[in-house]
Design a protein around this motif. Structure first.
Motif, PDB file in Angstrom:
ATOM      1  N   GLU A   1       0.837  -1.197   0.000  1.00  0.00           N
ATOM      2  CA  GLU A   1       0.000   0.000   0.000  1.00  0.00           C
ATOM      3  C   GLU A   1       0.873   1.248   0.000  1.00  0.00           C
ATOM      4  OE1 GLU A   1      -0.634  -2.225   2.910  1.00  0.00           O
ATOM      5  OE2 GLU A   1      -1.712  -3.444   1.480  1.00  0.00           O
ATOM      6  N   GLY A   2       0.492   2.194  -0.808  1.00  0.00           N
ATOM      7  CA  GLY A   2       1.196   3.473  -0.819  1.00  0.00           C
ATOM      8  C   GLY A   2       2.336   3.560  -1.806  1.00  0.00           C
ATOM      9  N   ILE A   3       2.797   2.412  -2.344  1.00  0.00           N
ATOM     10  CA  ILE A   3       3.936   2.425  -3.261  1.00  0.00           C
ATOM     11  C   ILE A   3       3.584   3.149  -4.559  1.00  0.00           C
ATOM     12  CG2 ILE A   3       5.391   0.966  -4.725  1.00  0.00           C
ATOM     13  CD1 ILE A   3       5.592  -0.993  -2.423  1.00  0.00           C
ATOM     14  N   ASP A   4       2.399   2.880  -5.075  1.00  0.00           N
ATOM     15  CA  ASP A   4       1.983   3.550  -6.317  1.00  0.00           C
ATOM     16  C   ASP A   4       1.920   5.062  -6.120  1.00  0.00           C
ATOM     17  OD1 ASP A   4       1.809   1.214  -7.778  1.00  0.00           O
ATOM     18  OD2 ASP A   4      -0.308   0.883  -7.297  1.00  0.00           O
ATOM     19  N   TYR A   5       1.499   5.485  -4.924  1.00  0.00           N
ATOM     20  CA  TYR A   5       1.427   6.926  -4.643  1.00  0.00           C
ATOM     21  C   TYR A   5       2.830   7.537  -4.641  1.00  0.00           C
ATOM     22  CZ  TYR A   5       0.787  11.318  -2.171  1.00  0.00           C
ATOM     23  OH  TYR A   5       0.821  12.645  -1.826  1.00  0.00           O
ATOM     24  N   LEU A   6       3.789   6.849  -4.019  1.00  0.00           N
ATOM     25  CA  LEU A   6       5.171   7.353  -3.979  1.00  0.00           C
ATOM     26  C   LEU A   6       5.732   7.508  -5.388  1.00  0.00           C
ATOM     27  CD1 LEU A   6       6.725   5.213  -1.080  1.00  0.00           C
ATOM     28  CD2 LEU A   6       6.035   7.618  -0.983  1.00  0.00           C
ATOM     29  N   ILE A   7       5.501   6.499  -6.201  1.00  0.00           N
ATOM     30  CA  ILE A   7       6.008   6.533  -7.574  1.00  0.00           C
ATOM     31  C   ILE A   7       5.335   7.659  -8.360  1.00  0.00           C
ATOM     32  CG2 ILE A   7       6.101   5.245  -9.750  1.00  0.00           C
ATOM     33  CD1 ILE A   7       6.411   2.692  -8.003  1.00  0.00           C
ATOM     34  N   LYS A   8       4.025   7.801  -8.169  1.00  0.00           N
ATOM     35  CA  LYS A   8       3.302   8.881  -8.860  1.00  0.00           C
ATOM     36  C   LYS A   8       3.859  10.245  -8.460  1.00  0.00           C
ATOM     37  CE  LYS A   8      -1.377  10.744  -9.496  1.00  0.00           C
ATOM     38  NZ  LYS A   8      -2.811  10.617  -9.116  1.00  0.00           N
ATOM     39  N   GLU A   9       4.227  10.381  -7.192  1.00  0.00           N
ATOM     40  CA  GLU A   9       4.727  11.656  -6.678  1.00  0.00           C
ATOM     41  C   GLU A   9       6.058  12.055  -7.322  1.00  0.00           C
ATOM     42  OE1 GLU A   9       6.191  13.246  -2.373  1.00  0.00           O
ATOM     43  OE2 GLU A   9       4.241  12.235  -2.422  1.00  0.00           O
TER      44      GLU A   9
END
Length: 655
Positions: A174-182
């Motif tokens: 969870e949250g990895i896709d958000y980090l990459i998007k950022e």
């Protein structure tokens, strides 16, 4: 102890003089002196062979002597052992020696089976070995003969790696896709190249970032131009965003130059971002270290502060250029990592030259068909961002062992070829080589009339008219040094060998004789002249100069000589008499060039068309140093020999 470079008669006399073998063996040596000479063993190694033979009460056993010589020769070529299976062993030999060595090997194996070597060779049983000079390991359809030290370190490395795999942990996704998007937001993108183009979002790079974030162990392999450096920085950006403080991260590399490149890469990439976050800016505190410095090597005790009893205090360790790490250093590194607490990432190019010393550890971790124990822990980068389709296809062809169809080019025409071109020039004798080297030097540094800008000679003369204390201190002076270093990065001669006319030392000697008269007539020392390109050959931590750093000597108004080196976008100068260890670097070996890039490369093949260093990997490494053009200078036989050979290093590291 130096290797033998003697004629046959002198060689035999030396062997006899030191009583290395008994009379029966000396008779055999006189029959086949070239076999002994081609092994290129040192006198010390021959004496060790003599001692092992005496300890085993095997005097006169020429078969055993042959095997020991082959073992030392194999170690010199990076193997950890020799596979003495008759077919595999003999097939690696030249046709002229196959039949004779086949008989020697058969006799040795027969004697081994009879127990004739029980005083010096331990036959492994149930992973238990006695303290004898050699170990014979017959398992998994292989017959491996080791020197005891290499067997022990290989087993230790296997144990360390098993610990890494057993303790491999997975983390919440969870949250990895958000980090990459950022980190891929427009204002958060890393910008690369001279034109600072935004980094393209690449699916395989995203896969690599996820591997590192989701697991405690990962391997990333990729050739030149595949974005390993920017990927490493994006991995770091995600790590600090996910809660890892920069103080908990360690960055390492096998050489001082590679460690410095990590430091520069982090700084350059972070500063290229339009709006870096506070987490991004925290990464500017990170510094790359050599593995010896990372583990805190103590030269007095010949050991490391950090080890299995005192592991490295890090939550994340990233090691770059892992292909250059040998067996012994890898074992020490893994032994100093607490794999229950620390995330480990290995990065490198599996197709590049392996370590100078024993082992091809990284290459064996990343097999061609990506299988084995590491299969789900490996990402191989494939997209090449560097422009130059022709050179890219040329490198891929070499990696497959195929040299494209070609017609030999005229050297003068090859010098002025278009960007993204390669050429093969048929090499001649020593005089012809010198003529072509002179043309290269004049084209790249002195008189190229096609250049609209000032040439290298003009820039050096301009720098000489500036006070050395100001040379690296103002923006104007920095711009001048930038122009000088653009020439230095623009061209390099690479050689396979170090010595001789066709080696980098011979080539540098000829170039300095030619160019020093033109650049600096007042010079009174052969290698200390204005405009000389130099390479540091020994780490100097006090000056932050590392083995492999490239600099240029410039004479000031007072005729004082300083060497200037680029450091994190700035330039630092040192008086020549304060530098510890350096040499001229208009030409350098392919091994020394690893990790560097040049616009134009001239690769000089050795005069000996069967030289043991001629391999597919060394040509691939040389070709992939070039961004714009490559000239290969040699013979068709020499290049055919190189591409027919892969660097096969025997070991028991069958993961």
């Amino acid at each position: 102890m130096k290797n033998f470079y003697l004629d046959e008669k002198s060689f035999i006399e030396t062997i006899v003089k030191f009583k290395i073998f008994d009379k029966n063996c000396e008779t055999e040596i006189k029959k086949r002196p070239l076999f002994f000479m081609e092994a290129e063993l040192s006198l010390l190694e021959y004496m060790i062979i003599r001692d092992i033979v005496e300890l085993g009460k095997c005097k006169g056993d020429i078969n055993f002597v042959y095997i020991l010589i082959m073992m030392f020769a194999a170690i010199k070529n990076g193997s950890l052992c020799i596979d003495i299976d008759q077919n595999r062993f003999v097939n690696r030999l030249s046709e002229s020696t196959k039949s004779e060595v086949r008989k020697n090997l058969a006799d040795f194996l027969s004697n081994l089976e009879k127990g004739n070597y029980q005083k010096v060779i331990c036959i492994k049983k149930d992973d238990k070995v006695s303290a004898l000079p050699l170990v014979f390991d017959q398992s998994k359809n292989r017959k491996l003969l080791y020197f005891h030290k290499y067997y022990v370190y290989e087993k230790l490395l296997k144990k360390r790696m098993e610990s890494v795999l057993v303790n491999n942990r997975t983390f919440k996704k969870e949250g990895i896709d958000y980090l990459i998007k950022e980190i891929y937001q427009p204002d958060s993108l890393i910008r690369i190249g001279d034109k600072k183009k935004p980094l393209i979002k690449d699916d395989i790079q995203i896969k690599a970032i996820k591997l590192v974030l989701e697991s405690s162990f990962g391997i990333i392999s990729g050739g030149p131009g595949t974005g390993k450096t920017s990927l490493m920085v994006n991995i770091l950006r995600c790590l600090v965003r996910s809660g890892y403080g920069f103080t908990a991260i360690m960055l390492g590399a096998p050489t001082g130059r590679a460690a410095q490149r990590i430091t520069d890469a982090v700084s350059d990439n972070i500063l290229s971002i339009k709006k870096p976050s506070k987490e991004d800016l925290s990464l500017l505190n990170l510094k790359g270290n050599t593995l010896h410095k990372l583990l805190k090597y103590n030269s007095f005790s010949n050991n490391f502060l950090y080890n299995s009893s005192n592991p490295l205090p890090a939550e994340v360790i990233i090691i770059d250029e892992v292909s250059m790490v040998d067996l012994f250093m890898m074992e020490k590194l893994l032994g100093a990592i607490d794999t229950r607490k620390t995330k480990v990432i290995f990065m490198g190019d599996k197709d590049q030259l392996p370590s100078v010393d024993a082992g091809a550890v990284f290459k064996e971790m990343v097999p061609t068909n990506i299988s084995g124990k590491f299969a789900d822990k490996i990402v191989v980068l494939k997209t090449v961002y560097r422009s130059g389709e022709s050179l890219l296809q040329f490198a891929k062809s070499i990696n497959r062992g195929v040299f494209p169809e070609f017609n030999s080019a005229v050297f003068e025409e090859a010098l002025n070829s278009d960007i993204d071109k390669w050429a093969f020039v048929s090499g001649g004798d020593k005089d012809q080589l010198k003529k072509h080297i002179r043309l290269w030097v004049e084209n790249k540094y002195l008189y190229n009339e096609k250049r609209s800008r000032k040439n290298y000679k003009d820039l050096i003369k301009e720098a000489e008219n500036i006070d050395s204390n100001k040379l690296a201190d103002s923006r104007f002076m920095e711009k001048l040094l930038e122009k000088i270093f653009s020439f230095i990065k623009g061209a390099r001669i690479l050689s396979i060998v170090k010595n001789g006319v066709f080696g980098c030392r011979g080539i540098n000697y000829f170039i300095t004789k030619h160019i020093s008269e033109i650049l600096d007539k007042d010079s009174i020392e052969d290698n200390v002249f204005s405009g000389n390109i130099i390479i540091i050959t020994k780490n100097d931590y006090a000056k932050e100069l590392f083995n492999g750093d490239i600099g240029v000597i410039i004479k000031d108004k007072g005729k004082n000589y300083k060497a200037y080196f680029p450091k994190a976008g700035k330039y630092r100068g040192f008086y020549m008499n304060t530098l510890l260890s350096w040499e001229t670097a208009f030409a350098m070996t392919v091994h020394k060039s690893q990790g560097s890039e040049f616009d134009n490369v001239l690769l000089i093949l050795p005069e000996d068309e069967e030289h043991r260093l001629l391999t597919r990997e060394i040509v691939y490494t040389a070709v992939t140093r070039a961004k714009k053009s490559v000239i290969i200078y040699g013979t068709k036989t020499g290049i055919k020999t190189a591409l027919s050979r892969k660097t096969d290093r025997d070991s028991g590291l069958n993961w």
